[in-house]
Enzyme design. Sequence first.
Site, short mmCIF file in Angstrom:
data_model
loop_
_atom_site.label_atom_id
_atom_site.label_comp_id
_atom_site.label_asym_id
_atom_site.label_seq_id
_atom_site.Cartn_x
_atom_site.Cartn_y
_atom_site.Cartn_z
N ASN A 16 0.76 -1.21 -0.05
CA ASN A 16 0.01 0.20 0.02
C ASN A 16 1.15 1.41 0.06
O ASN A 16 1.36 1.62 1.08
CB ASN A 16 -1.03 -0.10 1.39
CG ASN A 16 -1.76 1.24 1.27
OD1 ASN A 16 -1.78 1.96 0.22
ND2 ASN A 16 -2.39 1.30 2.58
N TRP A 17 0.88 1.92 -1.18
CA TRP A 17 1.93 3.08 -1.23
C TRP A 17 1.34 4.33 -0.78
O TRP A 17 1.95 5.42 -0.94
CB TRP A 17 2.30 3.22 -2.72
CG TRP A 17 3.19 1.94 -3.22
CD1 TRP A 17 3.62 0.74 -2.24
CD2 TRP A 17 4.18 2.10 -4.50
NE1 TRP A 17 4.64 0.31 -3.27
CE2 TRP A 17 4.86 0.62 -4.45
CE3 TRP A 17 3.86 2.87 -5.57
CZ2 TRP A 17 5.47 0.43 -5.57
CZ3 TRP A 17 4.73 2.27 -6.59
CH2 TRP A 17 5.40 1.11 -6.59
N HIS A 105 -9.66 1.14 4.40
CA HIS A 105 -8.27 0.94 5.29
C HIS A 105 -8.57 2.09 6.57
O HIS A 105 -9.34 3.22 6.31
CB HIS A 105 -7.40 1.79 4.32
CG HIS A 105 -5.95 1.67 4.93
ND1 HIS A 105 -5.31 2.74 5.69
CD2 HIS A 105 -4.80 0.83 5.01
CE1 HIS A 105 -4.24 2.40 6.28
NE2 HIS A 105 -3.93 1.19 5.81
N GLU A 177 -5.54 -5.08 10.51
CA GLU A 177 -4.54 -4.13 10.79
C GLU A 177 -4.78 -3.26 12.01
O GLU A 177 -5.51 -2.42 11.96
CB GLU A 177 -4.46 -3.01 9.57
CG GLU A 177 -4.18 -3.83 8.18
CD GLU A 177 -3.58 -2.78 7.17
OE1 GLU A 177 -2.44 -2.86 6.69
OE2 GLU A 177 -4.28 -1.62 6.83
N SER A 231 3.27 -2.38 10.38
CA SER A 231 4.79 -2.57 10.60
C SER A 231 5.34 -3.63 10.33
O SER A 231 6.38 -3.83 10.70
CB SER A 231 5.09 -1.69 11.67
OG SER A 231 4.60 -0.49 11.92
N GLY A 252 2.72 -1.26 4.12
CA GLY A 252 2.93 0.11 3.67
C GLY A 252 4.44 0.45 3.69
O GLY A 252 5.08 0.32 2.49
N GLY A 253 5.02 1.10 4.69
CA GLY A 253 6.61 1.67 4.36
C GLY A 253 7.23 0.43 3.60
O GLY A 253 8.25 0.95 2.88
C1 PEP Z 1 -0.82 0.12 6.26
O1 PEP Z 1 -1.23 1.09 6.45
O2 PEP Z 1 -1.55 -0.74 5.43
C2 PEP Z 1 0.33 -0.36 6.70
C3 PEP Z 1 0.40 -1.72 6.99
O3 PEP Z 1 1.39 0.33 6.94
P1 PEP Z 1 2.73 0.31 7.63
O4 PEP Z 1 3.44 -1.09 6.98
O5 PEP Z 1 3.70 1.27 7.15
O6 PEP Z 1 2.68 0.12 9.15
#
Ligand code: PEP
Length: 274
Positions: A16-17, A105, A177, A231, A252-253
């Site tokens: 997920n960008w 989300h 999540e 994360s 995400g990241g």
């Molecule tokens: C997300 O927002 O879907 C996510 C999991 O972000 P991150 O991996 O950056 O926590």
Amino acid sequence: MKFLSSIMRKFVIGGNWKMQILKVEEAVSIATEIAKEINDILTENVEVFIAPSFNALYSVGKAIKGTKLKLAGQNMYFRDKGAFTGEVSADSLLDAGCEYVILGHSERRRIFGESDAVINQKVKKALEKGLKPVLCIGETAKEKEQGNTESVLRTQIEGSLADIPPEQLDQIVIAYEPVWAINNKFLNPDSEIKTATPEEAEKNHNFIRNLLKTTFGEEIAFKIPIQYGGSMKAANCEGLLKILDINGGLIGGASLSAEKFKPIIEAAVKFGKI
Ligand code: PEP
């Protein structure tokens, strides 16, 4: 009834960008690199998608066409067409080459005020149009502290998946999540952001699987992949992905470069269970 072990369940990894890659050229370049890196390592039951910003979808879709990397929208409106400023339709996502769409989300729910009722309409429209919805659910730090995790997850699942035709349910992916684990300082200004421990994740994934079983029956519940998100990265992905009821990740990241994303995909291939 068939033995569950004879039913195929996909393992799904999604990137997920968000609003992180601002230029089309950069999005195309990262997507091309990810597609190249993963093409030879993916096994039949593991799918990988990336969800760039809307402005980059079409170009990224063209660049990854013919590879194993799939495309997703980050959101979608439930109407087909019309005067809905700022929204994007299912047909536009399909035109850009999307196969998946992320819906509900926590950033959409908590920053933009999306309700389960609205998300439910989006899920229905995505399914009607042949897009696979990735339905995100998860509790905040406060809800967790108050002991409300299970009731929040139940309300979100029951509300977002109300009245879905049973034959379409196996097209859905659920992303669990926990909001407190998402690397988002805007949503988590006061708390330290931590990934869920494998034990915490396992407990909540088991709860979700059991809820799916009692709501939709054992066979459908088995087929729906439940991703973990929050994360996830190279350092912690193995401990999470090896858990039986974790069938992928929404990232995400750590999906913003091939270098960070590839180890997670490799772990998915290693632990991907059918
Ligand atoms: C997300 O927002 O879907 C996510 C999991 O972000 P991150 O991996 O950056 O926590």
